[in-house]
Design an enzyme around this catalytic site. Structure first.
Site, PDB file in Angstrom:
ATOM      1  N   LYS A  18      36.964  39.439  33.680  1.00  0.00           N
ATOM      2  CA  LYS A  18      38.485  38.909  32.870  1.00  0.00           C
ATOM      3  C   LYS A  18      38.505  40.148  32.819  1.00  0.00           C
ATOM      4  CE  LYS A  18      37.760  35.126  34.020  1.00  0.00           C
ATOM      5  NZ  LYS A  18      38.040  34.631  34.858  1.00  0.00           N
ATOM      6  N   ALA A  19      39.201  41.387  33.141  1.00  0.00           N
ATOM      7  CA  ALA A  19      40.066  42.455  32.597  1.00  0.00           C
ATOM      8  C   ALA A  19      40.711  42.398  33.551  1.00  0.00           C
ATOM      9  CB  ALA A  19      38.866  43.636  32.910  1.00  0.00           C
ATOM     10  N   GLY A  20      40.780  41.092  34.047  1.00  0.00           N
ATOM     11  CA  GLY A  20      42.548  41.085  35.028  1.00  0.00           C
ATOM     12  C   GLY A  20      42.446  41.997  36.276  1.00  0.00           C
TER      13      GLY A  20
ATOM     14  N   THR B 298      41.999  39.968  39.431  1.00  0.00           N
ATOM     15  CA  THR B 298      42.937  39.089  40.102  1.00  0.00           C
ATOM     16  C   THR B 298      44.408  39.591  40.116  1.00  0.00           C
ATOM     17  OG1 THR B 298      41.481  37.595  39.481  1.00  0.00           O
ATOM     18  CG2 THR B 298      43.388  36.596  40.741  1.00  0.00           C
TER      19      THR B 298
ATOM     20  N   HIS C 124      32.943  43.621  39.820  1.00  0.00           N
ATOM     21  CA  HIS C 124      32.023  43.904  38.210  1.00  0.00           C
ATOM     22  C   HIS C 124      31.698  44.133  38.512  1.00  0.00           C
ATOM     23  CE1 HIS C 124      35.688  40.749  37.601  1.00  0.00           C
ATOM     24  NE2 HIS C 124      35.198  39.613  38.282  1.00  0.00           N
TER      25      HIS C 124
ATOM     26  N   SER D 102      38.412  35.623  26.999  1.00  0.00           N
ATOM     27  CA  SER D 102      39.150  34.790  28.197  1.00  0.00           C
ATOM     28  C   SER D 102      37.992  34.775  28.564  1.00  0.00           C
ATOM     29  CB  SER D 102      39.392  36.286  28.704  1.00  0.00           C
ATOM     30  OG  SER D 102      40.131  35.318  30.176  1.00  0.00           O
TER      31      SER D 102
ATOM     32  N   GLN E 281      54.119  38.249  37.998  1.00  0.00           N
ATOM     33  CA  GLN E 281      54.508  37.554  37.487  1.00  0.00           C
ATOM     34  C   GLN E 281      53.105  36.137  36.779  1.00  0.00           C
ATOM     35  OE1 GLN E 281      58.512  35.987  36.447  1.00  0.00           O
ATOM     36  NE2 GLN E 281      59.286  38.200  36.633  1.00  0.00           N
ATOM     37  N   PHE E 282      52.868  36.735  35.862  1.00  0.00           N
ATOM     38  CA  PHE E 282      51.809  35.236  35.086  1.00  0.00           C
ATOM     39  C   PHE E 282      52.005  34.059  35.476  1.00  0.00           C
ATOM     40  CE2 PHE E 282      50.162  31.964  32.268  1.00  0.00           C
ATOM     41  CZ  PHE E 282      48.848  32.627  33.289  1.00  0.00           C
TER      42      PHE E 282
ATOM     43  N   ARG F  99      44.590  31.764  32.058  1.00  0.00           N
ATOM     44  CA  ARG F  99      44.267  30.827  31.453  1.00  0.00           C
ATOM     45  C   ARG F  99      45.905  30.952  30.877  1.00  0.00           C
ATOM     46  NH1 ARG F  99      42.926  31.590  25.905  1.00  0.00           N
ATOM     47  NH2 ARG F  99      42.174  33.203  27.435  1.00  0.00           N
TER      48      ARG F  99
HETATM   49  P1  A3P Z   1      43.261  35.126  30.032  1.00  0.00           P
HETATM   50  O1  A3P Z   1      42.033  34.112  30.025  1.00  0.00           O
HETATM   51  O2  A3P Z   1      42.803  35.505  28.887  1.00  0.00           O
HETATM   52  O3  A3P Z   1      44.606  34.291  30.002  1.00  0.00           O
HETATM   53  P2  A3P Z   1      40.141  38.343  36.342  1.00  0.00           P
HETATM   54  O4  A3P Z   1      40.871  38.048  37.239  1.00  0.00           O
HETATM   55  O5  A3P Z   1      39.101  39.978  36.291  1.00  0.00           O
HETATM   56  O6  A3P Z   1      38.914  37.294  36.111  1.00  0.00           O
HETATM   57  O7  A3P Z   1      40.711  38.261  34.781  1.00  0.00           O
HETATM   58  C1  A3P Z   1      41.525  37.123  34.572  1.00  0.00           C
HETATM   59  C2  A3P Z   1      42.518  37.354  33.185  1.00  0.00           C
HETATM   60  O8  A3P Z   1      43.028  37.983  33.901  1.00  0.00           O
HETATM   61  C3  A3P Z   1      42.695  35.476  32.471  1.00  0.00           C
HETATM   62  O9  A3P Z   1      42.710  36.391  31.102  1.00  0.00           O
HETATM   63  C4  A3P Z   1      44.142  36.218  33.976  1.00  0.00           C
HETATM   64  O10 A3P Z   1      44.818  34.785  33.007  1.00  0.00           O
HETATM   65  C5  A3P Z   1      44.661  37.132  33.725  1.00  0.00           C
HETATM   66  N1  A3P Z   1      45.202  37.088  34.167  1.00  0.00           N
HETATM   67  C6  A3P Z   1      45.838  37.138  35.807  1.00  0.00           C
HETATM   68  N2  A3P Z   1      47.062  37.135  36.900  1.00  0.00           N
HETATM   69  C7  A3P Z   1      47.695  37.696  35.318  1.00  0.00           C
HETATM   70  C8  A3P Z   1      49.045  38.467  35.145  1.00  0.00           C
HETATM   71  N3  A3P Z   1      50.216  38.428  36.017  1.00  0.00           N
HETATM   72  N4  A3P Z   1      49.831  38.537  34.015  1.00  0.00           N
HETATM   73  C9  A3P Z   1      48.714  38.811  32.871  1.00  0.00           C
HETATM   74  N5  A3P Z   1      47.176  38.003  33.255  1.00  0.00           N
HETATM   75  C10 A3P Z   1      46.818  37.640  34.138  1.00  0.00           C
END
Ligand code: A3P
Length: 304
Positions: free
Chosen positions: A48-50, A52, A118, A148, A239-240, A266
């Site tokens: 969940k650190a981003g 993706t 991970h 998250s 962008q998100f 999310r």
């Molecule tokens: P949240 O649950 O806080 O929204 P991973 O990919 O390591 O599983 O991490 C997922 C987290 O990264 C989620 O956080 C997701 O929304 C966030 N995320 C993915 N793409 C993003 C983006 N383009 N901008 C900001 N946050 C992003």
């Protein structure tokens, strides 16, 4: 639509001192004997650190120009496979198929291979170090991670049942999470940076604050020089909101998650923890944090 059989939730167990699930430790020997190539790029994060977000940035930087059809027809989790994962594919009509990260990796013919993980640093297969591969580690502040991770485990059936928020919060403080305590994960990867020069350690909060600046740093690390136009195109795509709507990166193709419960992408915010933590939980969190995070050189921001 074909009905998809859902396997039972996995149980966590101690694996060489780290809480793990079977989906990450099956075929451990294959994972440990994985043969990295010198130009492989490992994208490592705590869950969940981003990852993706980072994976998509790397894909666009490396292949955005050359293989756009691939980018619009194959989901990201198949283009940037997870090294350690062995899970049921859960696509309708293919309940018996298994998704194994190492199989996908062996079949990638383009280079560099982008590899997601991970795993805590001590579990990384030794060939990555021997081949002197580039590694990018992205860390995210613990308060947003626990929120998250909680919502992710509610909707992702390949992870253990999270229970309610209060008990989940306590479990996070105790470090009883899949892939181990967040504190150890970020700190041990940070320590590794001191001895391994091809490790780029970056922060989710910095990426959120100034995406262009962080992409420039990544390009410097990777030896890439995209044109101003390519850079702008990438900034638009990552962008998100754009990613959330993009079925090739938002995990909507993967049936092991229930998007009625929550979304994989999310909120994508720094500071969402404030909508979940009580005042007492915040105080308790800060106290535990002070005890566990002793290295003054590793600092996180919990708001921007
Ligand atoms: P949240 O649950 O806080 O929204 P991973 O990919 O390591 O599983 O991490 C997922 C987290 O990264 C989620 O956080 C997701 O929304 C966030 N995320 C993915 N793409 C993003 C983006 N383009 N901008 C900001 N946050 C992003």
């Amino acid at each position: 639509m074909a009905k998809v059989a859902r396997p039972p939730r996995p149980q966590m167990f101690d694996f060489h001192g780290v809480p793990m699930i079977d989906y990450y430790t099956q075929h451990w020997e294959t994972i440990q004997n994985f043969q990295a190539r010198p130009d492989d790029i490992l994208l490592a994060t705590y869950p969940k650190a981003g990852n993706t977000w980072l994976s998509y940035i790397l894909e666009l930087l490396h292949f955005g120009q050359s293989s756009s059809e691939h980018l619009t027809s194959v989901p990201l989790y198949l283009r940037v496979p997870v090294l350690e994962v062995t899970i049921p594919s859960m696509e309708p009509g293919s309940e018996t198929r298994i998704y194994r990260g190492t199989d996908f990796l062996e079949n990638i013919s383009t280079s560099p291979r982008l590899i997601k993980t991970h795993l805590p640093v001590q579990f990384i297969p030794k060939s990555f170090w021997e081949q002197n591969c580039r590694i990018i580690y992205m860390a995210r502040n613990a308060k947003d991670i626990v929120v998250s991770y909680f919502h992710f485990e509610r909707m992702a059936f390949v992870h253990p049942e999270p229970g309610d928020w209060n008990s989940y919060f306590q479990r996070f403080l105790e470090g009883k999470m899949v892939c181990g305590p967040w504190y150890d994960h970020v700190s041990n990867w940070w320590k590794k940076k001191q001895s391994y020069s091809k490790l780029h350690y970056m922060f989710y909060e910095d990426l959120a604050e100034d995406t262009g600046r962080e992409i420039d740093k990544l390009c410097c690390f990777l030896g890439l020089s995209p044109s101003a136009e390519e850079r702008e195109t990438i900034l638009g795509k990552i962008q998100f909101d754009k990613m959330k709507m993009n079925d090739m990166v938002n995990f909507s193709k993967y049936k092991g998650m229930d998007f009625k419960i929550s979304h994989f992408l999310r909120k994508g915010k720094v500071g969402d923890w404030k909508n979940h933590f009580t005042v007492a939980q915040n105080e308790e969190f800060d106290e535990v944090y002070r005890k566990k995070m002793k290295d003054p050189t590793l600092q996180f921001r919990t708001e921007l």
